[in-house]
Scaffold this active site. Sequence first.
Site, short mmCIF file in Angstrom:
data_model
loop_
_atom_site.label_atom_id
_atom_site.label_comp_id
_atom_site.label_asym_id
_atom_site.label_seq_id
_atom_site.Cartn_x
_atom_site.Cartn_y
_atom_site.Cartn_z
N SER A 67 0.78 -1.34 0.07
CA SER A 67 0.08 -0.14 -0.19
C SER A 67 0.77 1.51 -0.19
CB SER A 67 -1.05 0.10 1.14
OG SER A 67 -0.26 0.34 2.56
N LYS A 103 1.10 4.91 6.54
CA LYS A 103 0.48 5.75 5.37
C LYS A 103 0.88 7.11 5.69
CE LYS A 103 -2.52 2.18 5.12
NZ LYS A 103 -2.45 1.32 3.80
#
Length: 198
Positions: A67, A103
């Site tokens: 991701s 993230k």
Amino acid sequence: MDKNNPEEKVPEIPSIELLREELAREEARCAFRKTLWNIMAVLLVAAAITALAATRLFLLVQINGNSMEPKLSEGEIIVLHRTKKVEKGDIIGFYYGGRILLKRVIGSAGDQISIDRDGNVYVNSEMLEEPYAAEKSFGKCELEFPYEVPEGTVFVLGDNRAVSLDSRIRSIGCVETDQIAGKAIFSAWPADHIEIIN
């Protein structure tokens, strides 16, 4: 001396000089052992302090998933600086479901976030330049835009928008300050990919 054995010799008594030299050698050996012991003790204490500081200040995290590609790849080991103070653009680690997710911070409390169908991200009506993003993608999103980032939280997105599960998903949502484990500062492994993370 045995009178019946005239060949038996009386042991020689060493001179004062010889005794002094032997005493000096013994004192030097003792001083060396003591110095060596002191150095070892200092090194052990320093190692213990370093290990304690490292566990309190830094955290090693291995990347699991894609991701955050292309910046971070699966299997890579990165170092997080344990801090709650993060800024837009920082890659952070945060606790979610018993593990640490990584993230990028896109917005902070009070910011208005919008993402259009082409994957362009807007913060307070200004489109972000995102050279770190793998490609623009709306991805999986459960939010209605514009979305205001709640107080005490940050809005995060993965760099690989097409596959990342991040603040666009209600179950993850915005990251609260208490959830933040730290800020990524450098990649530690593999050796050919050691670099400062920005």
